[in-house]
Motif scaffolding. Sequence first.
Motif, PDB file in Angstrom:
ATOM      1  N   ASP A 140       0.807  -1.218   0.000  1.00 36.31           N
ATOM      2  CA  ASP A 140       0.000   0.000   0.000  1.00 36.31           C
ATOM      3  C   ASP A 140       0.845   1.274   0.000  1.00 36.31           C
ATOM      4  OD1 ASP A 140       0.914  -0.069   2.618  1.00 36.31           O
ATOM      5  OD2 ASP A 140      -1.049   0.212   3.516  1.00 36.31           O
ATOM      6  N   GLN A 141       2.154   1.126   0.192  1.00 37.16           N
ATOM      7  CA  GLN A 141       3.048   2.276   0.135  1.00 37.16           C
ATOM      8  C   GLN A 141       3.537   2.527  -1.290  1.00 37.16           C
ATOM      9  OE1 GLN A 141       5.702   0.639   3.254  1.00 37.16           O
ATOM     10  NE2 GLN A 141       5.388   2.594   4.293  1.00 37.16           N
ATOM     11  N   LEU A 142       3.216   1.616  -2.196  1.00 39.20           N
ATOM     12  CA  LEU A 142       3.641   1.711  -3.588  1.00 39.20           C
ATOM     13  C   LEU A 142       2.408   1.827  -4.461  1.00 39.20           C
ATOM     14  CD1 LEU A 142       6.114  -1.273  -3.360  1.00 39.20           C
ATOM     15  CD2 LEU A 142       6.722   1.133  -3.232  1.00 39.20           C
ATOM     16  N   SER A 143       2.403   2.759  -5.377  1.00 40.68           N
ATOM     17  CA  SER A 143       1.214   2.931  -6.203  1.00 40.68           C
ATOM     18  C   SER A 143       1.497   2.851  -7.694  1.00 40.68           C
ATOM     19  CB  SER A 143       0.550   4.274  -5.875  1.00 40.68           C
ATOM     20  OG  SER A 143       1.450   5.317  -6.150  1.00 40.68           O
ATOM     21  N   ASP A 144       2.677   2.578  -8.076  1.00 42.73           N
ATOM     22  CA  ASP A 144       3.035   2.529  -9.490  1.00 42.73           C
ATOM     23  C   ASP A 144       2.361   1.344 -10.167  1.00 42.73           C
ATOM     24  OD1 ASP A 144       6.057   1.727 -11.275  1.00 42.73           O
ATOM     25  OD2 ASP A 144       4.361   2.930 -11.921  1.00 42.73           O
ATOM     26  N   SER A 145       1.533   1.610 -11.165  1.00 41.54           N
ATOM     27  CA  SER A 145       0.789   0.531 -11.832  1.00 41.54           C
ATOM     28  C   SER A 145       1.711  -0.424 -12.575  1.00 41.54           C
ATOM     29  CB  SER A 145      -0.268   1.103 -12.771  1.00 41.54           C
ATOM     30  OG  SER A 145       0.340   1.864 -13.789  1.00 41.54           O
ATOM     31  N   ASP A 146       2.836   0.075 -13.086  1.00 35.90           N
ATOM     32  CA  ASP A 146       3.787  -0.821 -13.745  1.00 35.90           C
ATOM     33  C   ASP A 146       4.340  -1.826 -12.751  1.00 35.90           C
ATOM     34  OD1 ASP A 146       3.461   0.383 -16.189  1.00 35.90           O
ATOM     35  OD2 ASP A 146       5.181   1.716 -15.940  1.00 35.90           O
ATOM     36  N   TRP A 147       4.647  -1.341 -11.540  1.00 32.20           N
ATOM     37  CA  TRP A 147       5.135  -2.243 -10.505  1.00 32.20           C
ATOM     38  C   TRP A 147       4.082  -3.288 -10.181  1.00 32.20           C
ATOM     39  CZ3 TRP A 147       3.282  -3.483  -5.698  1.00 32.20           C
ATOM     40  CH2 TRP A 147       4.136  -4.229  -4.898  1.00 32.20           C
ATOM     41  N   ALA A 148       2.821  -2.857 -10.049  1.00 31.59           N
ATOM     42  CA  ALA A 148       1.746  -3.787  -9.710  1.00 31.59           C
ATOM     43  C   ALA A 148       1.570  -4.834 -10.793  1.00 31.59           C
ATOM     44  CB  ALA A 148       0.436  -3.028  -9.481  1.00 31.59           C
ATOM     45  N   ALA A 149       1.623  -4.431 -12.052  1.00 31.10           N
ATOM     46  CA  ALA A 149       1.472  -5.385 -13.158  1.00 31.10           C
ATOM     47  C   ALA A 149       2.631  -6.369 -13.182  1.00 31.10           C
ATOM     48  CB  ALA A 149       1.366  -4.641 -14.487  1.00 31.10           C
ATOM     49  N   SER A 150       3.832  -5.868 -12.966  1.00 30.23           N
ATOM     50  CA  SER A 150       5.005  -6.741 -12.946  1.00 30.23           C
ATOM     51  C   SER A 150       4.920  -7.719 -11.778  1.00 30.23           C
ATOM     52  CB  SER A 150       6.270  -5.887 -12.827  1.00 30.23           C
ATOM     53  OG  SER A 150       7.393  -6.678 -12.620  1.00 30.23           O
ATOM     54  N   ARG A 151       4.507  -7.225 -10.627  1.00 25.21           N
ATOM     55  CA  ARG A 151       4.368  -8.079  -9.444  1.00 25.21           C
ATOM     56  C   ARG A 151       3.288  -9.130  -9.674  1.00 25.21           C
ATOM     57  NH1 ARG A 151       5.461  -9.000  -4.331  1.00 25.21           N
ATOM     58  NH2 ARG A 151       3.820  -9.236  -2.787  1.00 25.21           N
ATOM     59  N   LEU A 152       2.171  -8.730 -10.289  1.00 27.37           N
ATOM     60  CA  LEU A 152       1.099  -9.681 -10.574  1.00 27.37           C
ATOM     61  C   LEU A 152       1.615 -10.811 -11.460  1.00 27.37           C
ATOM     62  CD1 LEU A 152      -1.855 -10.580 -10.427  1.00 27.37           C
ATOM     63  CD2 LEU A 152      -2.301  -9.102 -12.397  1.00 27.37           C
ATOM     64  N   ARG A 153       2.338 -10.474 -12.495  1.00 27.11           N
ATOM     65  CA  ARG A 153       2.885 -11.486 -13.404  1.00 27.11           C
ATOM     66  C   ARG A 153       3.770 -12.466 -12.638  1.00 27.11           C
ATOM     67  NH1 ARG A 153       5.180  -8.178 -16.350  1.00 27.11           N
ATOM     68  NH2 ARG A 153       3.396  -7.751 -17.671  1.00 27.11           N
ATOM     69  N   LYS A 154       4.632 -11.930 -11.779  1.00 24.83           N
ATOM     70  CA  LYS A 154       5.549 -12.774 -11.006  1.00 24.83           C
ATOM     71  C   LYS A 154       4.778 -13.672 -10.038  1.00 24.83           C
ATOM     72  CE  LYS A 154       9.691 -12.527  -8.201  1.00 24.83           C
ATOM     73  NZ  LYS A 154       9.668 -12.649  -6.788  1.00 24.83           N
ATOM     74  N   ILE A 155       3.825 -13.089  -9.339  1.00 24.03           N
ATOM     75  CA  ILE A 155       3.069 -13.856  -8.339  1.00 24.03           C
ATOM     76  C   ILE A 155       2.213 -14.924  -8.995  1.00 24.03           C
ATOM     77  CG2 ILE A 155       1.171 -13.651  -6.679  1.00 24.03           C
ATOM     78  CD1 ILE A 155       2.594 -11.153  -5.631  1.00 24.03           C
ATOM     79  N   VAL A 156       1.534 -14.583 -10.084  1.00 27.55           N
ATOM     80  CA  VAL A 156       0.705 -15.579 -10.771  1.00 27.55           C
ATOM     81  C   VAL A 156       1.587 -16.725 -11.258  1.00 27.55           C
ATOM     82  CG1 VAL A 156      -0.729 -16.008 -12.809  1.00 27.55           C
ATOM     83  CG2 VAL A 156      -1.187 -14.031 -11.357  1.00 27.55           C
TER      84      VAL A 156
END
Length: 157
Positions: free
Chosen positions: A67-83
Motif C-alpha cells: 500500500d506504500q507503492l502505487s506505481d501501476s507498472d510495478w503492480a502489473a510486474s508483481r502480478l505477473r511474477k506472483i501468478v
Amino acid sequence: MTDARAKRQKAIAELIRAEPLASQEDVTGRLRAHGFAVTQATVSRDLDRMGAVKVKRGGVMTYALPDQLSDSDWAASRLRKIVSEWVQSVEKAGNLLVLKTPPGSAHLVGLALDQARLPEVAGTICGDDTLFVAVRDGIDPALIERRFRELGGASES
C-alpha cells in the motif's frame, strides 16, 4: 491466521511504516525489542505473506508494504511474477474464475490482483488455497482465464 501471527504482522507493518528497515535481521531485532519472540525464518515468511518488498529510498534499500507503492507498472510486474509462482490452476465457473494456490497462499495472489486494479476484475475473495475472481459484467471470463494461464502457465483444473 492465528492471533499471534496477526499481532506480529501488524507490528511488522507499523515498524516498516515508521522507520527504514533494510534487512530481515533489522525487522527481527526491532520485533524482539517490542517483546516478540521471533526467528528470522518467521519474519521472512511474514514479510512474504504481507507482500513486503525492498525499494530504494534515499539511496538505501528498505522494506515497503504494497500500500506504500502505487506505481501501476510495478503492480502489473508483481502480478505477473506472483501468478507465475503461486497459481497452480485456473478454472472458469460462470462469471467467476477459481484460482488454486498452495495452502496459505491465496491471499498473496488476491492482494496482487487487487493492487493491479485490472479493469476486468470486479473483486476477489480469498480462502486458504482458493481464490475467487469476479469478472465484471460484459467481460468474457474465458478471455480472462486465458490471460491468467498465459501469465503463469497455470493448468486447467
